[in-house]
Design a protein around this motif. Sequence first.
Motif, PDB file in Angstrom:
ATOM      1  N   ALA A  33      -3.385   2.743   1.737  1.00  0.00           N
ATOM      2  CA  ALA A  33      -4.163   3.786   2.054  1.00  0.00           C
ATOM      3  C   ALA A  33      -4.305   4.061   3.574  1.00  0.00           C
ATOM      4  N   LEU A  34      -4.309   2.787   4.413  1.00  0.00           N
ATOM      5  CA  LEU A  34      -4.226   2.993   5.840  1.00  0.00           C
ATOM      6  C   LEU A  34      -2.969   3.563   6.253  1.00  0.00           C
ATOM      7  N   ALA A  35      -1.739   3.426   5.630  1.00  0.00           N
ATOM      8  CA  ALA A  35      -0.490   3.909   5.914  1.00  0.00           C
ATOM      9  C   ALA A  35      -0.612   5.554   5.744  1.00  0.00           C
ATOM     10  N   LEU A  92       0.679  10.595  12.461  1.00  0.00           N
ATOM     11  CA  LEU A  92       0.715   9.675  13.710  1.00  0.00           C
ATOM     12  C   LEU A  92       1.976   8.809  13.294  1.00  0.00           C
ATOM     13  N   VAL A  93       2.470   8.413  12.004  1.00  0.00           N
ATOM     14  CA  VAL A  93       3.597   7.586  11.751  1.00  0.00           C
ATOM     15  C   VAL A  93       4.474   8.489  10.748  1.00  0.00           C
ATOM     16  N   VAL A 150       4.324   4.123   4.704  1.00  0.00           N
ATOM     17  CA  VAL A 150       3.611   3.718   3.399  1.00  0.00           C
ATOM     18  C   VAL A 150       4.341   2.689   2.781  1.00  0.00           C
ATOM     19  N   LEU A 151       5.438   2.554   2.985  1.00  0.00           N
ATOM     20  CA  LEU A 151       6.405   1.329   2.288  1.00  0.00           C
ATOM     21  C   LEU A 151       6.484   0.260   3.318  1.00  0.00           C
ATOM     22  N   ILE A 152       6.732   0.646   4.506  1.00  0.00           N
ATOM     23  CA  ILE A 152       6.812  -0.629   5.628  1.00  0.00           C
ATOM     24  C   ILE A 152       5.683  -1.188   5.880  1.00  0.00           C
ATOM     25  N   LEU A 153       4.568  -0.726   5.993  1.00  0.00           N
ATOM     26  CA  LEU A 153       3.347  -1.554   6.463  1.00  0.00           C
ATOM     27  C   LEU A 153       2.814  -2.305   5.312  1.00  0.00           C
TER      28      LEU A 153
END
Length: 146
Positions: free
Chosen positions: A45-47, A55-56, A61-64
Motif C-alpha cells: 500500500a505504501l509503494a 514519487l517512485v 510496488v514489486l521491489i519494496l
Amino acid sequence: MPRTSWATLAADEDHYRPLYARLLGLRFVNPGGVLCFLFFEGVVALAALLALAELVSWWAVLILPAAVAVMVKLNDMVAAVVVRSAALVPEQERDRFRRQMEPVVGRARVGWLRHSLPGIVVSVETVSPSSSADDSTAGRSRDGSS
C-alpha cells in the motif's frame, strides 16, 4: 525442510504461524499477524501510494515488498548466528557471567571516626579551649563589665 535442534519453534506450531513467516522460512524471528500484515500488505500500500503520487516508479510496488522481505530474512539469519554463538559459550563462562552480574547485598564495615557524630555537623575550624576562654574574658573587658 527438516528442523534442527536449535530451532525455536516446534513443527506443529509452524502451522499456526502467518503465511508471510512460513514463506520466508523464518526460524528465529517470529512476527505476529499484525506485523506480517504491515510487512507485506502495508508495504504494498505504501509503494502504491508513492507510485500514485509519482514519487517512485510503478516497479516500486514489486521491489519494496521484496526488499522488506529480504531484510526480514536477513534479520532472521543474524538471529540464528547469535543463537548459535551463544550456544557455544561453555556453561562455566555463563556461570561466571551470572555471578558477576548478580547484585551483592551486604553491609560494609566502617571504622569509627572521632570527628564525626551522627546528626551533628562538625566544623572544619578547630578552636582550642584556652583561646575561647581568652576571647570571652576579652569581650567582657571591652564591654566595660567585670
